[in-house]
Design a protein around this motif. Sequence first.
Motif, PDB file in Angstrom:
ATOM      1  N   LEU A  27      10.970   1.556 -16.878  1.00 41.52           N
ATOM      2  CA  LEU A  27      11.945   2.641 -16.889  1.00 41.52           C
ATOM      3  C   LEU A  27      13.122   2.259 -15.997  1.00 41.52           C
ATOM      4  N   PRO A  28      14.300   2.836 -16.227  1.00 42.74           N
ATOM      5  CA  PRO A  28      15.392   2.594 -15.296  1.00 42.74           C
ATOM      6  C   PRO A  28      15.093   3.258 -13.944  1.00 42.74           C
ATOM      7  N   VAL A  29      15.252   2.497 -12.880  1.00 42.32           N
ATOM      8  CA  VAL A  29      14.986   2.989 -11.521  1.00 42.32           C
ATOM      9  C   VAL A  29      16.188   2.651 -10.653  1.00 42.32           C
ATOM     10  N   SER A  30      16.620   3.604  -9.848  1.00 44.36           N
ATOM     11  CA  SER A  30      17.713   3.363  -8.911  1.00 44.36           C
ATOM     12  C   SER A  30      17.328   3.869  -7.535  1.00 44.36           C
ATOM     13  N   GLU A  31      17.667   3.100  -6.515  1.00 43.72           N
ATOM     14  CA  GLU A  31      17.584   3.624  -5.161  1.00 43.72           C
ATOM     15  C   GLU A  31      18.615   4.730  -4.997  1.00 43.72           C
ATOM     16  N   ALA A  32      18.347   5.678  -4.111  1.00 36.97           N
ATOM     17  CA  ALA A  32      19.260   6.800  -3.862  1.00 36.97           C
ATOM     18  C   ALA A  32      19.089   7.227  -2.414  1.00 36.97           C
TER      19      ALA A  32
ATOM     20  N   ALA B 279      19.199   7.668 -19.259  1.00 36.90           N
ATOM     21  CA  ALA B 279      18.214   8.611 -18.727  1.00 36.90           C
ATOM     22  C   ALA B 279      18.716  10.039 -18.882  1.00 36.90           C
ATOM     23  N   ARG B 280      17.874  10.896 -19.429  1.00 37.92           N
ATOM     24  CA  ARG B 280      18.203  12.314 -19.586  1.00 37.92           C
ATOM     25  C   ARG B 280      17.354  13.198 -18.676  1.00 37.92           C
ATOM     26  N   HIS B 281      16.251  12.647 -18.161  1.00 36.51           N
ATOM     27  CA  HIS B 281      15.345  13.398 -17.309  1.00 36.51           C
ATOM     28  C   HIS B 281      15.122  12.608 -16.022  1.00 36.51           C
ATOM     29  N   LEU B 282      15.158  13.303 -14.896  1.00 37.07           N
ATOM     30  CA  LEU B 282      15.024  12.632 -13.607  1.00 37.07           C
ATOM     31  C   LEU B 282      13.640  12.856 -12.996  1.00 37.07           C
TER      32      LEU B 282
ATOM     33  N   ALA C  68       0.832  -1.209   0.000  1.00 33.33           N
ATOM     34  CA  ALA C  68       0.000   0.000   0.000  1.00 33.33           C
ATOM     35  C   ALA C  68       0.865   1.257   0.000  1.00 33.33           C
ATOM     36  N   LEU C  69       1.978   1.216   0.711  1.00 33.19           N
ATOM     37  CA  LEU C  69       2.868   2.380   0.737  1.00 33.19           C
ATOM     38  C   LEU C  69       3.570   2.563  -0.602  1.00 33.19           C
ATOM     39  N   GLU C  70       3.943   1.440  -1.232  1.00 33.75           N
ATOM     40  CA  GLU C  70       4.521   1.546  -2.567  1.00 33.75           C
ATOM     41  C   GLU C  70       3.522   2.187  -3.528  1.00 33.75           C
ATOM     42  N   ALA C  71       2.256   1.822  -3.403  1.00 34.31           N
ATOM     43  CA  ALA C  71       1.236   2.388  -4.278  1.00 34.31           C
ATOM     44  C   ALA C  71       1.108   3.888  -4.064  1.00 34.31           C
ATOM     45  N   VAL C  72       1.172   4.331  -2.806  1.00 32.68           N
ATOM     46  CA  VAL C  72       1.097   5.764  -2.531  1.00 32.68           C
ATOM     47  C   VAL C  72       2.285   6.484  -3.161  1.00 32.68           C
ATOM     48  N   ALA C  73       3.484   5.928  -2.962  1.00 31.27           N
ATOM     49  CA  ALA C  73       4.684   6.565  -3.515  1.00 31.27           C
ATOM     50  C   ALA C  73       4.617   6.640  -5.036  1.00 31.27           C
ATOM     51  N   LEU C  74       4.116   5.591  -5.672  1.00 34.60           N
ATOM     52  CA  LEU C  74       3.973   5.623  -7.125  1.00 34.60           C
ATOM     53  C   LEU C  74       2.939   6.655  -7.564  1.00 34.60           C
ATOM     54  N   ASP C  75       1.848   6.767  -6.810  1.00 32.71           N
ATOM     55  CA  ASP C  75       0.826   7.758  -7.147  1.00 32.71           C
ATOM     56  C   ASP C  75       1.373   9.177  -7.080  1.00 32.71           C
ATOM     57  N   ARG C  76       2.344   9.413  -6.210  1.00 33.29           N
ATOM     58  CA  ARG C  76       2.938  10.747  -6.098  1.00 33.29           C
ATOM     59  C   ARG C  76       3.680  11.145  -7.380  1.00 33.29           C
ATOM     60  N   LEU C  77       3.940  10.163  -8.249  1.00 32.33           N
ATOM     61  CA  LEU C  77       4.645  10.451  -9.500  1.00 32.33           C
ATOM     62  C   LEU C  77       3.695  10.821 -10.631  1.00 32.33           C
ATOM     63  N   SER C  78       2.394  10.845 -10.342  1.00 29.29           N
ATOM     64  CA  SER C  78       1.409  11.052 -11.408  1.00 29.29           C
ATOM     65  C   SER C  78       1.550  12.416 -12.073  1.00 29.29           C
ATOM     66  N   GLY C  79       2.112  13.393 -11.384  1.00 26.97           N
ATOM     67  CA  GLY C  79       2.268  14.717 -11.969  1.00 26.97           C
ATOM     68  C   GLY C  79       3.478  14.854 -12.870  1.00 26.97           C
ATOM     69  N   ALA C  80       4.324  13.813 -12.916  1.00 25.58           N
ATOM     70  CA  ALA C  80       5.520  13.891 -13.759  1.00 25.58           C
ATOM     71  C   ALA C  80       5.148  13.760 -15.224  1.00 25.58           C
ATOM     72  N   ARG C  81       5.766  14.566 -16.047  1.00 24.27           N
ATOM     73  CA  ARG C  81       5.501  14.501 -17.476  1.00 24.27           C
ATOM     74  C   ARG C  81       6.148  13.247 -18.065  1.00 24.27           C
ATOM     75  N   ARG C  82       5.373  12.483 -18.794  1.00 19.48           N
ATOM     76  CA  ARG C  82       5.912  11.263 -19.407  1.00 19.48           C
ATOM     77  C   ARG C  82       6.639  11.625 -20.700  1.00 19.48           C
TER      78      ARG C  82
ATOM     79  N   GLY D 262      10.411  10.394 -23.216  1.00 23.75           N
ATOM     80  CA  GLY D 262      11.486   9.445 -23.408  1.00 23.75           C
ATOM     81  C   GLY D 262      12.727   9.840 -22.631  1.00 23.75           C
ATOM     82  N   GLY D 263      13.529   8.840 -22.286  1.00 19.67           N
ATOM     83  CA  GLY D 263      14.777   9.111 -21.580  1.00 19.67           C
ATOM     84  C   GLY D 263      14.595   9.474 -20.124  1.00 19.67           C
ATOM     85  N   THR D 264      13.514   8.991 -19.500  1.00 18.77           N
ATOM     86  CA  THR D 264      13.261   9.298 -18.085  1.00 18.77           C
ATOM     87  C   THR D 264      13.829   8.187 -17.197  1.00 18.77           C
ATOM     88  N   GLY D 265      14.448   8.591 -16.120  1.00 14.86           N
ATOM     89  CA  GLY D 265      14.898   7.661 -15.091  1.00 14.86           C
ATOM     90  C   GLY D 265      14.329   8.072 -13.747  1.00 14.86           C
ATOM     91  N   VAL D 266      14.121   7.091 -12.869  1.00 12.25           N
ATOM     92  CA  VAL D 266      13.481   7.344 -11.579  1.00 12.25           C
ATOM     93  C   VAL D 266      14.484   7.094 -10.459  1.00 12.25           C
TER      94      VAL D 266
END
Length: 245
Positions: free
Chosen positions: A157-162, A183-186, A108-122, A124-128
Amino acid sequence: MTPPLVAVAHGSRDPRSAATVRALVDVVRAQAPGLEVHESFLDLSEPRVTDVLRGLYAQGHRSAVVVPLLLGSAFHARVDLPALVDEVAAECPGFRIRVSDVLGADPALEAVALDRLSGARRRGGTGVLLSAVGSSNPEANAVVAGVAARWEKRLGLPVSEAFASAAQPDIPAAAARLRDRGARHLVVASWFLAPGLLPDRIAVLAREADPKAFIAGPLADDPRVADVVIGRYAAAISGLLRTAA
């Protein structure tokens, strides 16, 4: 008496953090009517968890469930909190205090965190970047890395912990890792419950790597977070009742 729920967060010098915790606890109260719920903190914010527990004992409670508002099982969950609970239990004869599991990487927490990304413009070349506090405990960091791996499969998409501190990759290293993968856009996801100094530092570093980086908000007082808190309480109270039988 029904054992009260004592939600305990880390605490912060940033007042936004404690305000967010209080807002989350208000949602827990609304979703669990009739249950006595208290917010508390390990350090830096008031009230301290030890003071809340002592106050409940003074009011006549002889049992309580402490729910750590922590996303990882690291030093605070494994050492700090048990020591504080033991301190209160030693002072308060007959007071049974059960500590639940941390919130952790609940779906459920993962779902919330993913939902917070809904405002990001989709585009090409995006990394998370999945940003988290970081820990000296490798197991806690591995949980975040596991979330990042699941997201990569899900998002395509490429995803990295940070990590903000205590662990690698930090934000610049994770951003470089994503650039090496094209990835060109974060897009920066937040594995934090509340705003504060560390999320602010993450935002600054991310925008140094990509001035147009999208920075997602924390999990905050989403009702799904409150559901997880209540679920941790329910699991802990069943164990508390079994030991009392």
